[in-house]
Design a protein around this motif. Structure first.
Motif, PDB file in Angstrom:
ATOM      1  N   ALA A  31       3.716  14.538   2.847  1.00 51.10           N
ATOM      2  CA  ALA A  31       4.522  13.316   2.891  1.00 51.10           C
ATOM      3  C   ALA A  31       3.924  12.280   1.960  1.00 51.10           C
ATOM      4  CB  ALA A  31       4.579  12.764   4.311  1.00 51.10           C
ATOM      5  N   ASP A  32       4.748  11.306   1.624  1.00 49.77           N
ATOM      6  CA  ASP A  32       4.269  10.108   0.936  1.00 49.77           C
ATOM      7  C   ASP A  32       5.031   8.933   1.515  1.00 49.77           C
ATOM      8  OD1 ASP A  32       6.662   9.507  -0.981  1.00 49.77           O
ATOM      9  OD2 ASP A  32       6.206  11.630  -1.288  1.00 49.77           O
ATOM     10  N   GLY A  33       4.452   7.761   1.421  1.00 46.91           N
ATOM     11  CA  GLY A  33       5.103   6.600   2.003  1.00 46.91           C
ATOM     12  C   GLY A  33       4.450   5.313   1.560  1.00 46.91           C
ATOM     13  N   ALA A  34       4.823   4.231   2.221  1.00 43.80           N
ATOM     14  CA  ALA A  34       4.308   2.918   1.863  1.00 43.80           C
ATOM     15  C   ALA A  34       4.349   2.000   3.078  1.00 43.80           C
ATOM     16  CB  ALA A  34       5.133   2.319   0.728  1.00 43.80           C
ATOM     17  N   ALA A  35       3.554   0.953   3.001  1.00 42.93           N
ATOM     18  CA  ALA A  35       3.555  -0.092   4.029  1.00 42.93           C
ATOM     19  C   ALA A  35       3.110  -1.394   3.380  1.00 42.93           C
ATOM     20  CB  ALA A  35       2.610   0.257   5.176  1.00 42.93           C
ATOM     21  N   LYS A  36       3.768  -2.474   3.749  1.00 40.14           N
ATOM     22  CA  LYS A  36       3.374  -3.794   3.251  1.00 40.14           C
ATOM     23  C   LYS A  36       2.539  -4.478   4.318  1.00 40.14           C
ATOM     24  CE  LYS A  36       5.126  -7.961   1.089  1.00 40.14           C
ATOM     25  NZ  LYS A  36       6.343  -8.601   0.550  1.00 40.14           N
ATOM     26  N   ILE A  37       1.311  -4.849   3.939  1.00 45.41           N
ATOM     27  CA  ILE A  37       0.390  -5.551   4.831  1.00 45.41           C
ATOM     28  C   ILE A  37       0.510  -7.045   4.558  1.00 45.41           C
ATOM     29  CG2 ILE A  37      -2.031  -5.933   5.449  1.00 45.41           C
ATOM     30  CD1 ILE A  37      -2.613  -3.093   4.366  1.00 45.41           C
ATOM     31  N   VAL A  38       0.787  -7.831   5.577  1.00 42.82           N
ATOM     32  CA  VAL A  38       0.817  -9.285   5.471  1.00 42.82           C
ATOM     33  C   VAL A  38      -0.287  -9.827   6.364  1.00 42.82           C
ATOM     34  CG1 VAL A  38       2.152 -11.385   5.942  1.00 42.82           C
ATOM     35  CG2 VAL A  38       3.279  -9.375   4.962  1.00 42.82           C
ATOM     36  N   THR A  75       0.856  -1.184   0.000  1.00 49.51           N
ATOM     37  CA  THR A  75       0.000   0.000   0.000  1.00 49.51           C
ATOM     38  C   THR A  75       0.894   1.236   0.000  1.00 49.51           C
ATOM     39  OG1 THR A  75      -0.155  -0.039   2.419  1.00 49.51           O
ATOM     40  CG2 THR A  75      -1.927  -1.127   1.187  1.00 49.51           C
ATOM     41  N   THR A  76       0.420   2.280  -0.662  1.00 52.06           N
ATOM     42  CA  THR A  76       1.151   3.546  -0.675  1.00 52.06           C
ATOM     43  C   THR A  76       0.218   4.641  -0.181  1.00 52.06           C
ATOM     44  OG1 THR A  76       0.616   3.909  -2.997  1.00 52.06           O
ATOM     45  CG2 THR A  76       2.733   2.863  -2.517  1.00 52.06           C
ATOM     46  N   TYR A  77       0.810   5.722   0.302  1.00 51.41           N
ATOM     47  CA  TYR A  77       0.063   6.788   0.949  1.00 51.41           C
ATOM     48  C   TYR A  77       0.564   8.146   0.493  1.00 51.41           C
ATOM     49  CZ  TYR A  77      -0.983   2.849   3.900  1.00 51.41           C
ATOM     50  OH  TYR A  77      -1.375   1.611   4.333  1.00 51.41           O
ATOM     51  N   VAL A  78      -0.356   9.097   0.415  1.00 51.33           N
ATOM     52  CA  VAL A  78      -0.014  10.495   0.195  1.00 51.33           C
ATOM     53  C   VAL A  78      -0.769  11.295   1.253  1.00 51.33           C
ATOM     54  CG1 VAL A  78      -0.087  12.458  -1.392  1.00 51.33           C
ATOM     55  CG2 VAL A  78       0.298  10.158  -2.290  1.00 51.33           C
ATOM     56  N   ILE A  79      -0.043  12.142   1.987  1.00 47.97           N
ATOM     57  CA  ILE A  79      -0.654  12.999   3.000  1.00 47.97           C
ATOM     58  C   ILE A  79      -0.689  14.411   2.438  1.00 47.97           C
ATOM     59  CG2 ILE A  79      -0.535  13.901   5.349  1.00 47.97           C
ATOM     60  CD1 ILE A  79       1.057  11.386   6.118  1.00 47.97           C
ATOM     61  N   ARG A  80      -1.910  14.920   2.234  1.00 46.55           N
ATOM     62  CA  ARG A  80      -2.120  16.236   1.637  1.00 46.55           C
ATOM     63  C   ARG A  80      -2.784  17.181   2.636  1.00 46.55           C
ATOM     64  NH1 ARG A  80      -1.855  15.824  -3.969  1.00 46.55           N
ATOM     65  NH2 ARG A  80      -2.009  13.701  -4.770  1.00 46.55           N
ATOM     66  N   ASP A  81      -2.641  18.463   2.385  1.00 47.79           N
ATOM     67  CA  ASP A  81      -3.400  19.462   3.119  1.00 47.79           C
ATOM     68  C   ASP A  81      -4.847  19.361   2.640  1.00 47.79           C
ATOM     69  OD1 ASP A  81      -4.630  22.301   3.403  1.00 47.79           O
ATOM     70  OD2 ASP A  81      -2.869  22.325   4.717  1.00 47.79           O
ATOM     71  N   ALA A  82      -5.791  19.234   3.545  1.00 48.56           N
ATOM     72  CA  ALA A  82      -7.192  19.057   3.159  1.00 48.56           C
ATOM     73  C   ALA A  82      -7.752  20.281   2.443  1.00 48.56           C
ATOM     74  CB  ALA A  82      -8.045  18.723   4.380  1.00 48.56           C
ATOM     75  N   ALA A  83      -7.317  21.477   2.833  1.00 50.25           N
ATOM     76  CA  ALA A  83      -7.831  22.703   2.226  1.00 50.25           C
ATOM     77  C   ALA A  83      -7.112  23.044   0.919  1.00 50.25           C
ATOM     78  CB  ALA A  83      -7.700  23.868   3.208  1.00 50.25           C
ATOM     79  N   SER A  84      -5.875  22.590   0.772  1.00 49.73           N
ATOM     80  CA  SER A  84      -5.068  22.865  -0.427  1.00 49.73           C
ATOM     81  C   SER A  84      -4.407  21.565  -0.873  1.00 49.73           C
ATOM     82  CB  SER A  84      -3.996  23.915  -0.128  1.00 49.73           C
ATOM     83  OG  SER A  84      -4.578  25.114   0.320  1.00 49.73           O
ATOM     84  N   PRO A  85      -5.138  20.699  -1.595  1.00 44.53           N
ATOM     85  CA  PRO A  85      -4.640  19.360  -1.922  1.00 44.53           C
ATOM     86  C   PRO A  85      -3.350  19.332  -2.735  1.00 44.53           C
ATOM     87  CG  PRO A  85      -6.955  19.610  -2.547  1.00 44.53           C
ATOM     88  CD  PRO A  85      -6.491  20.928  -2.049  1.00 44.53           C
ATOM     89  N   GLU A  86      -2.992  20.454  -3.338  1.00 47.79           N
ATOM     90  CA  GLU A  86      -1.727  20.479  -4.077  1.00 47.79           C
ATOM     91  C   GLU A  86      -0.523  20.462  -3.127  1.00 47.79           C
ATOM     92  OE1 GLU A  86      -2.767  24.745  -3.222  1.00 47.79           O
ATOM     93  OE2 GLU A  86      -3.899  23.001  -3.884  1.00 47.79           O
TER      94      GLU A  86
END
Length: 147
Positions: A117-124, A102-113
């Motif tokens: 941060a961005d990241g990833a995690a492997k779920i087993v 899984t990958t993730y992007v953390i955005r400002d809710a009011a200014s999505p641009e």
């Protein structure tokens, strides 16, 4: 921004969006330097992942099988500070017999641009009694392969 951060953000944006979690930054999330502590970024990703898993599989608390994170990383691209609201996006990645990336992007809710941060995690998926990985539940696999 580093090339590693660019590559991770590109991977996250290429995967199918699974869930978006709206979260507020709390005063206590900040450290002595006045910005959100780096460990909290992982908590934001965790909360998004748990919200999605609760919908996809139902609560896994006290179950004999469930998800375990075997690795995780985060590229810190911008400081977060209180007060603010964020949108954490979770994207599907590579699917295995017992795991899903899984990958993730953390955005400002009011200014999505604005990407914090961005990241990833492997779920087993794990059988807790046997302490071994086991096949992803059929319902979860169908949900992920139907993307």
């Amino acid at each position: 921004m580093t090339s590693h951060a660019n590559a991770s953000a590109a991977r996250a944006e290429q995967g199918k969006l699974l869930h978006t979690s709206k979260q507020d930054i709390r005063w206590g999330d900040m450290d002595a330097l006045g910005h959100v502590n780096n460990t909290v970024y992982f908590r934001f990703m965790e909360q998004c992942r748990i919200e999605w898993l609760d919908v996809a599989c139902g609560p896994t608390i006290a179950a004999d099988q469930g998800p375990v994170i075997v690795n995780a990383h985060c590229n810190f691209r911008r400081q977060m500070k209180y007060p603010a609201s964020i949108a954490v996006e979770m994207h599907a990645g590579a699917l295995g017999r017992t795991s899903v990336e899984t990958t993730y992007v953390i955005r400002d809710a009011a200014s999505p641009e604005i990407i914090y941060a961005d990241g990833a995690a492997k779920i087993v998926w794990v059988d807790f009694g046997k302490e071994k990985s086991t096949a992803l539940p059929d319902a979860l696999r169908q949900l992920l392969t139907g993307l």
